[in-house]
Motif scaffolding. Structure first.
Motif, short mmCIF file in Angstrom:
data_model
loop_
_atom_site.label_atom_id
_atom_site.label_comp_id
_atom_site.label_asym_id
_atom_site.label_seq_id
_atom_site.Cartn_x
_atom_site.Cartn_y
_atom_site.Cartn_z
N VAL A 163 5.46 3.57 2.58
CA VAL A 163 5.43 2.59 1.49
C VAL A 163 6.50 1.53 1.71
O VAL A 163 6.27 0.33 1.49
N VAL A 164 7.68 1.97 2.15
CA VAL A 164 8.77 1.03 2.41
C VAL A 164 8.38 0.06 3.53
O VAL A 164 8.61 -1.15 3.44
N MET A 165 7.74 0.58 4.57
CA MET A 165 7.36 -0.27 5.71
C MET A 165 6.30 -1.29 5.29
O MET A 165 6.31 -2.42 5.77
N LEU A 177 0.67 -1.25 7.58
CA LEU A 177 0.14 0.03 7.13
C LEU A 177 -0.69 0.69 8.23
O LEU A 177 -0.54 1.89 8.50
N PHE A 178 -1.57 -0.08 8.86
CA PHE A 178 -2.41 0.48 9.92
C PHE A 178 -1.57 0.99 11.09
O PHE A 178 -1.85 2.07 11.64
N LEU A 213 -3.78 1.01 0.64
CA LEU A 213 -2.51 1.53 0.17
C LEU A 213 -2.69 2.49 -1.00
O LEU A 213 -2.14 3.60 -0.99
N PHE A 214 -3.50 2.08 -2.01
CA PHE A 214 -3.61 2.88 -3.23
C PHE A 214 -4.73 3.92 -3.17
O PHE A 214 -4.49 5.11 -3.39
N MET A 251 -3.48 7.88 -2.29
CA MET A 251 -4.39 8.87 -2.85
C MET A 251 -4.36 10.14 -2.01
O MET A 251 -4.26 11.26 -2.53
N GLN A 252 -4.42 9.99 -0.69
CA GLN A 252 -4.38 11.16 0.19
C GLN A 252 -3.00 11.80 0.19
O GLN A 252 -2.88 13.03 0.11
#
Length: 317
Positions: free
Chosen positions: A20-22, A82-83, A165-166, A171-172
């Motif tokens: 999340v920070v990244m 994220l990817f 993201l969400f 979620m996972q």
């Protein structure tokens, strides 16, 4: 099972927290060109960045198409971050982050896209003819073409960043940590909605509009869990934002675009804010449930996530 796809990766809590920070850092890096462009424009006109006291001032420095592009650019960089984090830190494939199916079902994506796209277009046209005084036709072929090019390329990246993201990553992650489905559904929906709290729409319409934002997050989470994948949510979110950007804008929205219509009606939030959440979204869910034959509602929305399979501890190093 969609949430259990995380077990195919490295899923320790610290990886998700740092992830999340990244993503946040990625979106901030993607916003640097916007700040640079504003600085150059201010300097060229003899102004200073110190004159810009709030976000609204910054959004009015550049023309609307440039502002639109630079704001979406940050989301695109965030999606890339994220990817990359998912691939190299979690060792997870984008397919397993997206769906429990063997491959991404693009038919589902386009169904979600067209469902909201056609609905929004029809309702907007009907409202235009029913309340013509509320709209100004501002279509400019050149400006609209530039807007359409930016929107078609970058809005799917913006909405995909939010969905991955969400409805995907968090979620996972929350699901495998809490071992249930309802907690990640509620947390991701609430956080997704609250991120819109500082939008100018909230100042104009009041806090009641947060029901719409949180309700939208809940709707997207429900269809993700029921369908065991994000494809419908990805398509729906992209279609909603794309059609909205191209069709109608208003002076009080977060970004004023060179869309076809300008809404000049006096904004007011009442029961109409609740209509999408209480009426339209349930209808959409019913349509999707009928088409894809959803069953086991209680289990898919409130059931437990199974424990992880036994794995060699060295895999997590």
């Amino acid at each position: 099972m969609y949430i259990a796809q995380a077990y195919k990766s490295l899923y320790q809590p610290w990886r998700y927290l740092l992830g999340v920070v990244m993503v946040f850092i990625g979106t901030q890096l993607g916003s640097i060109p916007f700040v640079v462009a504003i600085f150059m424009k201010q300097s060229a006109e003899g102004g200073s960045m110190l004159e810009l006291t709030d976000e609204t001032d910054m959004l009015n420095i550049l023309d609307s198409n440039s502002t639109f592009f630079f704001m979406l650019l940050g989301f695109a960089v965030g999606l890339l971050a994220l990817f990359l984090w998912v691939k190299y830190v979690h060792k997870q494939s984008i397919t397993s982050l997206t769906t429990a199916r063997k491959k991404i079902d693009w038919g589902r994506f386009w169904f979600g896209f067209l469902l909201i796209g056609v609905t929004t277009t029809v309702l907007t046209v009907l409202d235009y003819y029913g309340n013509p005084d509320d709209y100004v036709l501002q279509f400019d072929a050149k400006l609209f073409a530039i807007l359409a090019l930016i929107a078609v390329i970058f809005i799917p990246l913006q909405t995909s960043m939010e969905e991955y993201l969400f409805r995907g990553y968090l979620m996972q992650g929350i699901g495998v940590m809490s071992r249930n489905r309802w907690l990640p559904l509620l947390i991701t929906s609430f956080v997704f909605g609250m991120l819109h709290y500082f939008n100018p729409e909230v100042d104009k319409l009041g806090n009641i509009v947060m029901v719409y934002y949180i309700g939208t997050g809940l709707f997207l989470g429900i269809i993700t869990l029921m369908d065991e994948g994000m494809e419908l949510a990805l398509g729906f979110h992209a279609g909603n934002n794309l059609i909205a950007a191209l069709l109608v804008t208003a002076d009080w929205t977060v970004i004023k675009t060179n869309s076809v219509f300008l809404d000049v009606s006096e904004p007011a939030a009442g029961f109409d804010v609740l209509v999408p959440v209480l009426v339209i979204y349930p209808i959409f869910i019913a349509i999707m449930a009928f088409r894809y034959k959803w069953k086991n509602w209680s289990e898919r929305l409130f059931g437990k996530v199974p424990p992880p399979p036994e794995r060699d501890p060295l895999e997590f190093l």
